[in-house]
Scaffold this active site. Structure first.
Site, PDB file in Angstrom:
ATOM      1  CG  ASP A 159      -0.190  -0.390   2.807  1.00 22.96           C
ATOM      2  OD1 ASP A 159       0.939  -0.452   2.594  1.00 22.96           O
ATOM      3  OD2 ASP A 159      -1.069  -0.920   3.595  1.00 22.96           O
ATOM      4  CG  ASN A 217      -8.758  -1.351  12.010  1.00 25.16           C
ATOM      5  OD1 ASN A 217      -7.900  -2.132  11.608  1.00 25.16           O
ATOM      6  ND2 ASN A 217      -9.268  -0.595  11.388  1.00 25.16           N
ATOM      7  CG  HIS A 272      -5.862  -2.381   8.866  1.00 20.59           C
ATOM      8  ND1 HIS A 272      -6.181  -1.031   9.123  1.00 20.59           N
ATOM      9  CD2 HIS A 272      -4.860  -2.608   9.063  1.00 20.59           C
ATOM     10  CE1 HIS A 272      -4.758  -0.527   9.494  1.00 20.59           C
ATOM     11  NE2 HIS A 272      -3.954  -1.480   9.369  1.00 20.59           N
ATOM     12  CD  GLU A 296      -8.791   0.923   7.665  1.00 18.18           C
ATOM     13  OE1 GLU A 296      -8.740  -0.098   8.586  1.00 18.18           O
ATOM     14  OE2 GLU A 296      -8.166   1.789   7.883  1.00 18.18           O
TER      15      GLU A 296
HETATM   16  C1  F6R Z   1       1.220  -1.257   5.987  1.00 19.75           C
HETATM   17  C2  F6R Z   1      -0.079  -2.112   6.316  1.00 19.75           C
HETATM   18  C3  F6R Z   1      -0.690  -2.189   7.666  1.00 19.75           C
HETATM   19  C4  F6R Z   1       0.215  -2.538   8.817  1.00 19.75           C
HETATM   20  C5  F6R Z   1      -0.776  -2.592   9.988  1.00 19.75           C
HETATM   21  C6  F6R Z   1       0.171  -2.868  11.065  1.00 19.75           C
HETATM   22  O1  F6R Z   1       2.016  -1.450   4.854  1.00 19.75           O
HETATM   23  O2  F6R Z   1      -0.225  -2.743   5.220  1.00 19.75           O
HETATM   24  O3  F6R Z   1      -1.732  -3.078   7.276  1.00 19.75           O
HETATM   25  O4  F6R Z   1       0.697  -3.947   8.416  1.00 19.75           O
HETATM   26  O5  F6R Z   1      -1.235  -1.272  10.224  1.00 19.75           O
HETATM   27  O6  F6R Z   1       1.176  -1.608  11.503  1.00 19.75           O
HETATM   28  P1  F6R Z   1       2.073  -1.875  12.593  1.00 19.75           P
HETATM   29  O7  F6R Z   1       2.989  -2.623  12.253  1.00 19.75           O
HETATM   30  O8  F6R Z   1       2.609  -0.527  12.537  1.00 19.75           O
HETATM   31  O9  F6R Z   1       1.374  -1.989  14.031  1.00 19.75           O
END
Ligand code: F6R
Length: 241
Positions: A67, A136, A138, A143
């Site tokens: 992303d 959450n 995702h 989301e």
């Molecule tokens: C980032 C992504 C997100 C993160 C998720 C966890 O490229 O795709 O889904 O993997 O938000 O983020 P952290 O590791 O910062 O808790």
């Protein structure tokens, strides 16, 4: 089949995951990796850089990031382009034509999403998709929602994700409201998935995702339907009671 690896701490989680990725690269130097950003994979990238310094050849490996924010130029310190440069790409010999990140500045965002999907297909599809878990539930920026985009698409970030990511910006209002993300379908098409989850704060969410019902309200729960998933945590994970 789902394998769950419980590491003693973050360093071990990072080392195990990096070794797992390196094992794939050694067996198939021209493999295609899907890569996340965020705080979780920072240790994995640093371990991979060490493995590279010890001789791991990454020149033939192609990478696709999950992303990117819409509206941040690649040079912005919080863009995922900058993140990947800082934590991985600038440390390794890896031709820039082999790494791909969605272009959140594209004038035609829909066209960019389609181009990205086509590039993944042209590369032969993703061999290993490395994922983090959002608080959450995702994955990527898919989301919780009643409808999840299956292909790479533009999403509006939830309040929760904006707040969770505000720690990387000076103020919350600087966090972009939209992103381009691979869809759940693009993720599920990977040959194998490595889901890396650190910190007991995500324990309940991970338990729901892995052992609860499969629901679009917890996008990560859809991973239960994937035939080859490896989950790495740094906390114990009893099944739901
Ligand atoms: C980032 C992504 C997100 C993160 C998720 C966890 O490229 O795709 O889904 O993997 O938000 O983020 P952290 O590791 O910062 O808790």
């Amino acid at each position: 089949m789902m394998r769950i690896i419980v590491a003693d701490h973050y360093k071990e989680l990072s080392r195990w995951s990096a070794q797992f990725v390196a094992g794939l690269i050694r067996g198939k130097p021209n493999c295609v990796l899907g890569l996340p950003t965020g705080s979780t994979p920072i240790g994995i990238y640093s371990e991979l850089v060490q493995l590279y310094e010890q001789g791991l050849d990454l020149r033939y490996t192609e990478t696709f990031n999950l992303d990117e924010y819409v509206g941040l130029p690649p040079s912005h310190p919080q863009s995922y382009h900058s993140f990947m440069q800082e934590h991985l790409f600038r440390h390794i010999d890896h031709p820039s034509s082999h790494y791909h990140i969605p272009d959140g500045m594209a004038a035609d965002l829909e066209g960019e999403c389609q181009r990205y999907e086509e590039m993944i297909l042209a590369a032969g599809g993703i061999d290993l998709m490395v994922l983090g878990l959002g608080p959450n539930g995702h994955i990527g920026f898919n989301e919780p929602d009643s409808h999840l985009g299956t292909k790479t698409h533009v999403v509006s970030l939830t309040r929760e994700t904006i707040q969770a990511n505000a720690r990387f910006f000076r103020e919350e209002k600087e966090v972009p409201r939209k992103a381009i993300t691979m869809g759940v379908g693009s993720i599920m098409q990977a040959q194998e998935i490595l889901l890396v989850v650190s910190g007991t704060g995500k324990r309940e969410m991970l338990r729901q995702a892995l052992f609860g019902e499969v629901t679009t309200r917890i996008p990560a729960s859809i991973l239960q339907l994937h035939p080859h998933i490896v989950v790495v945590t740094d906390f114990s994970l009893e099944p739901l009671g």
